[in-house]
Motif scaffolding. Structure first.
Motif: not given
Length: 390
Positions: A14-23, A29-32, A36-42, A78-79
């Motif tokens: 999940h961190v990898y996806i965030g680092l590759r897409l968010l910047p 970006s806030v929604l993503l 990602l946080v909800v996905s990783a947690a649940t 997709l990432t």
């Protein structure tokens, strides 16, 4: 894999996806980040609740976790695809000297990943949650007796009753099967994902299955994860016949074209069932054995059908002299990219295939496992019809 290393791995992905897409995202970006946080947690919740002594987790949280699992799978793939595309684009521009608006290209491609992943997941959800369509398949059997011409077998497989597949889903399947008027029903394993006390009420509609010769069940690997002996007893209580390396002989009669009682055609069909291919790892007494399943079968009966959860039982079944093996387990891959890995473990992924003199039919499954998501591998209720080989 133990739960803690799995949680660590999925968190890092999940961190990898965030680092590759968010910047690269200009907006959203806030929604993503929240997604990602909800996905990783649940995502771990449906599996954490199965550990001995674990706190009970509500079905709603399991639903969210399993849905996020499907979404995360598409996001990760997709990432990777986006990164590969960016690498190819960079190489082409470097070699050709073409100019490209990199900030715009990065932003647009980063925004496309969550949009496409969400669309794929939504479509996959609708595909998974609908009642499976009926797939009709004719199986040509060499030397098929006239009395067995047109004999029908309704196959259910890999329903996976559990956190997201409950009583209503099962009742719809039962109603669809009963409308087929099949000669017999075969349930080829992975019926449940949970214990008898958890799922007894949700499996109960299966006792309403109607077929001329009844309903026959074999175990899949998930029955052994959930407590196979308890489930065997429960299914028998519901009136279903569980075949554990054993067989039944079904007597059939045909009155096609008959003018007198003497012209009524009679024959018999041997229906055998084996325990799951991996059952020996859970109970040595349950070692899968297609040859043992024929022990005591009348030698004059040559039409033999085997119910075996995994297609990889087929070589032993062909050696034992069956004409047809009916299997499941693969889900047809269920959704990309997992469909690419099925052939690494199983000889057949879906559909009707020939192995030496024996046919093997592999169902894509009537339900789904894990994420409520199916793409390119639709669920099915199969109606197999035995016909003479031309």
């Amino acid at each position: 894999m133990p739960l803690r290393p799995l949680i660590l791995l999925t968190t890092l992905l999940h961190v990898y996806i965030g680092l590759r897409l968010l910047p690269a995202l200009a907006g959203g970006s806030v929604l993503l980040v929240m997604a990602l946080v909800v996905s990783a947690a649940t995502m771990p919740l449906p599996f954490a609740s199965r550990r001995p002594g674990a706190r009970r987790i509500g079905d709603g949280w399991k639903w969210i976790g399993l849905f996020c699992m499907g979404w995360f799978s598409s996001m990760f793939v997709l990432t990777i695809v986006r990164d590969a595309g960016l690498l190819v684009t960079w190489a082409v521009t470097l070699l050709s000297g073409w100019g490209i608006d990199w900030p715009r290209w990065l932003s647009k491609s980063a925004g496309a990943v969550p949009l496409v992943a969400t669309a794929i997941t939504a479509i996959g959800f609708l595909n998974a949650r609908r009642t499976a369509n009926v797939v009709r398949v004719d199986v040509p059997i060499q030397g098929l007796p006239a009395a067995l011409d047109g004999f029908t077998i309704a196959q259910l497989s890999d329903i996976h009753v559990g956190p997201t597949i409950r009583r209503g889903y099962i009742q719809r399947i039962v109603d669809a099967v009963n409308g087929l008027g099949a000669d017999m029903v075969a349930i080829t394993g992975d019926l449940v994902d949970g214990t008898v006390p958890e799922l007894r009420d949700h499996v109960e509609p299966l006792q309403g299955l109607r077929a001329r010769h009844g309903t026959f069940v074999v175990t899949g690997n998930h029955e052994y994860y959930a407590g196979a002996h308890a489930w065997i007893a429960e299914l028998r209580r519901l009136g279903l016949r569980v075949l554990l390396n054993e067989h039944v002989v079904l007597q059939t009669r045909s009155v096609k074209g008959a003018q007198t009682d003497e012209e009524v055609l009679e024959s018999a069909l041997v229906v055998a069932g084996v325990t799951d291919y991996t059952a020996v790892h859970f109970d040595a007494a349950h070692a899968s054995d297609p040859q043992l399943a024929l022990d005591g079968a009348p030698p004059m009966v040559h039409t033999r059908v085997l119910l075996a959860h995994q297609p990889r039982s087929a070589p032993a079944a062909a050696e034992a002299g069956y004409q047809l093996q009916i299997s499941g387990h693969t889900h047809g891959g269920q959704f990309f990219p997992w469909n690419l890995f099925v052939p690494l473990q199983q000889p057949f992924t879906a559909g009707l295939h020939k192995l030496r003199q024996m046919w093997v039919y592999t169902s894509r499954g009537t339900g789904y496992w894990g994420p409520p998501k199916r793409i390119g591998a639709p669920s099915e209720i199969t109606l197999l019809r035995l016909v003479p080989e031309s």
